[in-house]
Design a protein around this motif. Structure first.
Motif, PDB file in Angstrom:
ATOM      1  N   GLY A 187      36.017  49.030  53.682  1.00  0.00           N
ATOM      2  CA  GLY A 187      36.843  48.353  54.670  1.00  0.00           C
ATOM      3  C   GLY A 187      38.220  48.967  54.845  1.00  0.00           C
ATOM      4  N   GLN A 188      38.336  50.264  54.554  1.00  0.00           N
ATOM      5  CA  GLN A 188      39.635  50.936  54.631  1.00  0.00           C
ATOM      6  C   GLN A 188      39.557  52.103  55.620  1.00  0.00           C
ATOM      7  OE1 GLN A 188      42.420  49.914  53.100  1.00  0.00           O
ATOM      8  NE2 GLN A 188      43.545  51.561  54.122  1.00  0.00           N
ATOM      9  N   PRO A 189      40.265  52.033  56.744  1.00  0.00           N
ATOM     10  CA  PRO A 189      40.210  53.138  57.721  1.00  0.00           C
ATOM     11  C   PRO A 189      40.773  54.428  57.121  1.00  0.00           C
ATOM     12  CG  PRO A 189      41.207  51.155  58.674  1.00  0.00           C
ATOM     13  CD  PRO A 189      41.136  50.934  57.186  1.00  0.00           C
ATOM     14  N   MET A 190      40.048  55.512  57.312  1.00  0.00           N
ATOM     15  CA  MET A 190      40.395  56.787  56.668  1.00  0.00           C
ATOM     16  C   MET A 190      40.303  57.945  57.671  1.00  0.00           C
ATOM     17  SD  MET A 190      40.592  56.456  53.147  1.00  0.00           S
ATOM     18  CE  MET A 190      40.097  55.289  51.855  1.00  0.00           C
ATOM     19  N   ASN A 191      40.994  59.017  57.344  1.00  0.00           N
ATOM     20  CA  ASN A 191      40.814  60.313  58.005  1.00  0.00           C
ATOM     21  C   ASN A 191      40.115  61.225  57.017  1.00  0.00           C
ATOM     22  OD1 ASN A 191      42.804  60.023  60.462  1.00  0.00           O
ATOM     23  ND2 ASN A 191      43.891  59.259  58.672  1.00  0.00           N
ATOM     24  N   VAL A 192      39.101  61.939  57.484  1.00  0.00           N
ATOM     25  CA  VAL A 192      38.314  62.800  56.594  1.00  0.00           C
ATOM     26  C   VAL A 192      38.269  64.214  57.165  1.00  0.00           C
ATOM     27  CG1 VAL A 192      36.044  63.219  55.571  1.00  0.00           C
ATOM     28  CG2 VAL A 192      36.871  60.858  55.871  1.00  0.00           C
ATOM     29  N   ALA A 193      38.658  65.189  56.338  1.00  0.00           N
ATOM     30  CA  ALA A 193      38.624  66.598  56.759  1.00  0.00           C
ATOM     31  C   ALA A 193      37.731  67.380  55.809  1.00  0.00           C
ATOM     32  CB  ALA A 193      40.024  67.195  56.737  1.00  0.00           C
ATOM     33  N   VAL A 242      36.655  68.817  50.582  1.00  0.00           N
ATOM     34  CA  VAL A 242      36.829  67.634  51.419  1.00  0.00           C
ATOM     35  C   VAL A 242      38.180  67.019  51.101  1.00  0.00           C
ATOM     36  CG1 VAL A 242      35.514  66.229  49.766  1.00  0.00           C
ATOM     37  CG2 VAL A 242      35.828  65.402  52.097  1.00  0.00           C
ATOM     38  N   GLY A 243      38.856  66.523  52.144  1.00  0.00           N
ATOM     39  CA  GLY A 243      40.153  65.876  51.972  1.00  0.00           C
ATOM     40  C   GLY A 243      40.163  64.555  52.704  1.00  0.00           C
ATOM     41  N   VAL A 244      40.602  63.503  52.016  1.00  0.00           N
ATOM     42  CA  VAL A 244      40.558  62.149  52.577  1.00  0.00           C
ATOM     43  C   VAL A 244      41.939  61.520  52.456  1.00  0.00           C
ATOM     44  CG1 VAL A 244      39.562  59.851  52.292  1.00  0.00           C
ATOM     45  CG2 VAL A 244      38.128  61.888  51.964  1.00  0.00           C
ATOM     46  N   SER A 245      42.373  60.828  53.524  1.00  0.00           N
ATOM     47  CA  SER A 245      43.652  60.125  53.461  1.00  0.00           C
ATOM     48  C   SER A 245      43.601  58.888  54.344  1.00  0.00           C
ATOM     49  CB  SER A 245      44.790  61.053  53.903  1.00  0.00           C
ATOM     50  OG  SER A 245      46.038  60.433  53.745  1.00  0.00           O
ATOM     51  N   GLY A 246      44.169  57.795  53.841  1.00  0.00           N
ATOM     52  CA  GLY A 246      44.174  56.538  54.590  1.00  0.00           C
ATOM     53  C   GLY A 246      44.354  55.324  53.693  1.00  0.00           C
ATOM     54  N   GLY A 247      43.978  55.475  52.412  1.00  0.00           N
ATOM     55  CA  GLY A 247      44.145  54.377  51.461  1.00  0.00           C
ATOM     56  C   GLY A 247      45.085  54.797  50.346  1.00  0.00           C
ATOM     57  N   THR A 248      44.908  54.206  49.169  1.00  0.00           N
ATOM     58  CA  THR A 248      45.658  54.694  48.013  1.00  0.00           C
ATOM     59  C   THR A 248      45.047  56.028  47.586  1.00  0.00           C
ATOM     60  OG1 THR A 248      44.151  53.689  46.414  1.00  0.00           O
ATOM     61  CG2 THR A 248      45.959  52.305  47.247  1.00  0.00           C
ATOM     62  N   PRO A 249      45.779  56.847  46.842  1.00  0.00           N
ATOM     63  CA  PRO A 249      45.184  58.096  46.353  1.00  0.00           C
ATOM     64  C   PRO A 249      43.898  57.854  45.573  1.00  0.00           C
ATOM     65  CG  PRO A 249      47.554  58.186  46.106  1.00  0.00           C
ATOM     66  CD  PRO A 249      47.238  56.777  46.562  1.00  0.00           C
ATOM     67  N   ALA A 250      43.827  56.766  44.823  1.00  0.00           N
ATOM     68  CA  ALA A 250      42.596  56.472  44.075  1.00  0.00           C
ATOM     69  C   ALA A 250      41.444  56.170  45.032  1.00  0.00           C
ATOM     70  CB  ALA A 250      42.829  55.295  43.118  1.00  0.00           C
ATOM     71  N   GLN A 251      41.721  55.391  46.081  1.00  0.00           N
ATOM     72  CA  GLN A 251      40.676  55.113  47.085  1.00  0.00           C
ATOM     73  C   GLN A 251      40.275  56.401  47.814  1.00  0.00           C
ATOM     74  OE1 GLN A 251      42.944  52.088  49.289  1.00  0.00           O
ATOM     75  NE2 GLN A 251      41.340  50.589  48.826  1.00  0.00           N
ATOM     76  N   ASP A 252      41.272  57.187  48.175  1.00  0.00           N
ATOM     77  CA  ASP A 252      40.997  58.440  48.880  1.00  0.00           C
ATOM     78  C   ASP A 252      40.108  59.343  48.029  1.00  0.00           C
ATOM     79  OD1 ASP A 252      42.706  57.451  50.796  1.00  0.00           O
ATOM     80  OD2 ASP A 252      44.361  58.804  50.329  1.00  0.00           O
ATOM     81  N   HIS A 253      40.403  59.421  46.723  1.00  0.00           N
ATOM     82  CA  HIS A 253      39.608  60.261  45.822  1.00  0.00           C
ATOM     83  C   HIS A 253      38.171  59.741  45.749  1.00  0.00           C
ATOM     84  CE1 HIS A 253      38.897  63.079  42.499  1.00  0.00           C
ATOM     85  NE2 HIS A 253      38.262  62.087  41.894  1.00  0.00           N
ATOM     86  N   GLU A 254      38.021  58.424  45.689  1.00  0.00           N
ATOM     87  CA  GLU A 254      36.686  57.822  45.607  1.00  0.00           C
ATOM     88  C   GLU A 254      35.869  58.143  46.870  1.00  0.00           C
ATOM     89  OE1 GLU A 254      36.890  53.620  44.895  1.00  0.00           O
ATOM     90  OE2 GLU A 254      34.703  53.349  45.054  1.00  0.00           O
ATOM     91  N   VAL A 255      36.528  58.067  48.010  1.00  0.00           N
ATOM     92  CA  VAL A 255      35.838  58.376  49.265  1.00  0.00           C
ATOM     93  C   VAL A 255      35.495  59.875  49.334  1.00  0.00           C
ATOM     94  CG1 VAL A 255      36.142  58.488  51.782  1.00  0.00           C
ATOM     95  CG2 VAL A 255      36.784  56.411  50.521  1.00  0.00           C
ATOM     96  N   ALA A 256      36.401  60.710  48.852  1.00  0.00           N
ATOM     97  CA  ALA A 256      36.120  62.156  48.828  1.00  0.00           C
ATOM     98  C   ALA A 256      34.918  62.450  47.927  1.00  0.00           C
ATOM     99  CB  ALA A 256      37.355  62.925  48.338  1.00  0.00           C
ATOM    100  N   GLU A 257      34.851  61.782  46.797  1.00  0.00           N
ATOM    101  CA  GLU A 257      33.719  61.988  45.875  1.00  0.00           C
ATOM    102  C   GLU A 257      32.403  61.555  46.529  1.00  0.00           C
ATOM    103  OE1 GLU A 257      33.538  63.716  43.355  1.00  0.00           O
ATOM    104  OE2 GLU A 257      35.329  63.620  42.116  1.00  0.00           O
TER     105      GLU A 257
END
Lengths: 139, 139, 139, 139
Positions: free
Chosen positions: A29-35, A117-132
């Motif tokens: 439920g967290q909007p993200m940008n994914v590269a 892969v690079g993800v940004s939009g939440g906390t760094p921990a959330q971003d890392h989880e989404v990248a994984e």
């Protein structure tokens, strides 16, 4: 033969990685940008969810650039970039494109970095989880 | 009411536009980079085919930025940017992000610009044709 | 296998190209800066002769970048970048790194661009001649 | 007389420094990028080994720039740039070109800085060691 032989993530692979990350972000439920970057750090695929933070558009790309061009997750680089640590100050190199908090993870094949892969939009921990979650979709 | 109209292309729409452009480029046998910008010119989706020119990665994004932020195709802007024409020199504004040759086309809805597609990898004429194939996939 | 397979000029090859260009420049009596880019436009080798123009340090690198990332000599790109021609305005893309006068020439192998040489310090015609001397040293 | 002393490392000297550094890196089995700057920090020679990290291309050049323009090794500058130390924040000056971890070392002659070598590709300690091998080749 004495040639550099660079393998890189393909567009289809990059799109699958991005899609898996987007699905994880939707689930959270967290909007993200994914590269997704290819070998050398160049942009290969990108997807931006509605209402994701706009400053995160370039952060996502720079996290992918960082992990593709240095071979570590941005979380790991962040630890090495603390005051007194060996890479303190690395985030001002490369025109300011090196990101030192979580959300960037290399894509590996046969022991070689073939993209990231690079993800940004939440906390760094959330971003890392989404990248994984994106990395997990990479064969 | 005097508010900024923030209607914008969605991620799903942007991905469909990019995919249609990629399919057209494959049909032409010309490797391309395809970017879709949302309202305001921010990157929404991006896809890069294997072996497309690397200088074209940023050109594709800047064509999408140009058409999303000025409301014309980059082909039209290019005509206005010739020596002696009204917009001569516009390509050095915005930090050099304004592109003045074909490949960028706005995405319109109800008479408003809601984003743009930018394509780079072939001749400007080929890029424009591929961009139009992307626009055609936009409802 | 569906992987991007990028061949690139090696360091030894790049150094031989640069050295041949430097020798040609010495023969002409014109101090030059010589850059060799690998696939993707990244700097691979560089050599600057005493008293060569200092503005030419970045021009040489950007000429190599231009030819490596667009696949044409900067002389050819210059013709396409004249007012009214298809690529008018391309020199303000890529952060201003595209050079549109002579001195950059791609390095080709098996029909593929594997790098480029960029020379700056004399007239564009002299720079192109020196670049061609570098290319001639490439197997 | 009140003139700027423009004694500088020559191309032949810079190439010898770079070559010695490259040989040291090969001996260590660590792919590196090696830059040599002349007086004023301008690039004089550059060599990039196959598969060295791509983010390190500009870091190597900026380490050479840093040591040539400030007169200290980047390792020493790094100590002065820690929080609470006199040069904290210096890495964001000069457009972000000042590097504050090991790998840059000045080239001295008769007590004057005449250039610098900058190395990037391993840990800062490895980079510094390779840079010192380059300096040792400077007469």
């Amino acid at each position: 033969m004495n040639v550099e032989n660079i393998q890189s993530v393909t567009l289809e692979e990059a799109q699958a990685v991005a899609q898996a990350a987007i699905e994880k972000a939707r689930e959270m439920g967290q909007p993200m940008n994914v590269a997704v970057a290819e070998v050398g750090g160049r942009l290969k695929a990108f997807a931006r969810m509605e209402t994701a933070w706009t400053a995160s558009i370039s952060i996502a790309q720079d996290k992918a650039f960082t992990s593709a061009t240095l071979g570590f997750s941005t979380q790991e680089i962040g630890e090495m970039a603390q005051p007194g640590q060996p890479l303190f100050g690395i985030n001002t190199t490369n025109g300011g494109r090196i990101v030192i908090f979580g959300g960037g993870v290399p894509l590996m094949r046969d022991g070689h970095v073939v993209g990231a892969v690079g993800v940004s939009g939440g906390t760094p921990a959330q971003d890392h989880e989404v990248a994984e979650a994106g990395v997990a979709a990479f064969g």
